[in-house]
Design a protein around this motif. Structure first.
Motif, PDB file in Angstrom:
ATOM      1  N   SER A  48       3.990  22.812  -4.661  1.00  0.00           N
ATOM      2  CA  SER A  48       5.262  23.726  -4.994  1.00  0.00           C
ATOM      3  C   SER A  48       6.319  22.686  -5.284  1.00  0.00           C
ATOM      4  O   SER A  48       7.310  23.192  -5.611  1.00  0.00           O
ATOM      5  CB  SER A  48       5.721  24.696  -4.000  1.00  0.00           C
ATOM      6  N   ARG A 116       2.408  28.202 -11.306  1.00  0.00           N
ATOM      7  CA  ARG A 116       1.316  28.145  -9.942  1.00  0.00           C
ATOM      8  C   ARG A 116       2.256  28.288  -8.897  1.00  0.00           C
ATOM      9  O   ARG A 116       1.621  28.648  -7.993  1.00  0.00           O
ATOM     10  CB  ARG A 116       0.709  26.853 -10.050  1.00  0.00           C
ATOM     11  N   HIS A 117       3.673  28.522  -8.984  1.00  0.00           N
ATOM     12  CA  HIS A 117       4.350  28.725  -7.777  1.00  0.00           C
ATOM     13  C   HIS A 117       5.604  29.154  -8.178  1.00  0.00           C
ATOM     14  O   HIS A 117       6.245  29.443  -9.175  1.00  0.00           O
ATOM     15  CB  HIS A 117       4.913  27.228  -7.125  1.00  0.00           C
ATOM     16  N   TRP A 130       6.267  29.548  -2.782  1.00  0.00           N
ATOM     17  CA  TRP A 130       4.976  30.069  -2.460  1.00  0.00           C
ATOM     18  C   TRP A 130       4.224  30.451  -3.592  1.00  0.00           C
ATOM     19  O   TRP A 130       4.756  29.942  -4.646  1.00  0.00           O
ATOM     20  CB  TRP A 130       4.989  31.526  -1.801  1.00  0.00           C
ATOM     21  N   GLU A 131       2.738  30.356  -3.484  1.00  0.00           N
ATOM     22  CA  GLU A 131       1.864  30.583  -4.593  1.00  0.00           C
ATOM     23  C   GLU A 131       1.892  32.272  -4.795  1.00  0.00           C
ATOM     24  O   GLU A 131       1.498  33.000  -4.182  1.00  0.00           O
ATOM     25  CB  GLU A 131       0.300  30.135  -4.355  1.00  0.00           C
TER      26      GLU A 131
END
Length: 139
Positions: A48, A116-117, A130-131
């Motif tokens: 992240s 992705r984050h 967070w994902e």
């Protein structure tokens, strides 16, 4: 350790922060513990980090904008002139969404979304990442 010779001098931390301010958690390093031999464990990476770095840079741009104009900017594109790198707020590094507080002219939050984050940060630098869950997982 306490400062030597006045303000800013002599403070130390286990890793360089780039400025004299322990109140910048985005500049803190990572400490990795491992059960194996010293240097025998793969380095843990924080996936992240990119989203978090963009969020912190966008907050810095908001602070610069407020200092220059007297107000936080609701449109991230308006922050380009205040960002050290315009790619932070122009969508290149992630989608930036600014929410200004309707009740407090000194408060805002930013959400940065990368593939992705997701990172969320408030004006006082409370940062979380967070994902994102896929549509199927969110149901």
């Amino acid at each position: 350790r306490p400062p030597k010779g006045g303000a800013g001098g002599g403070w130390s931390a286990w890793q360089a922060m780039g400025e004299v301010s322990m109140h910048r958690p985005e500049r803190w390093g990572f400490l990795q513990f491992a059960a194996g031999a010293v240097n025998g464990t793969s380095e843990a990476r924080d996936g992240s980090w990119g989203a978090r770095a963009v969020a912190v840079a966008a907050v810095a741009a908001e602070e610069q904008a407020r200092a220059a104009t007297g107000a936080f900017q609701p449109d991230p594109r308006q922050l380009a002139q205040f960002a050290g790198d315009a790619r932070v707020v122009d969508g290149t590094c992630g989608e930036v969404h600014v929410t200004l507080s309707p009740n407090d002219s000194h408060a805002f939050s930013l959400t940065v979304t990368t593939p992705r984050h997701v990172a969320h940060i408030t004006h006082d630098r409370l940062l979380s990442a967070w994902e994102p869950k896929g549509e199927e997982e969110a149901r």
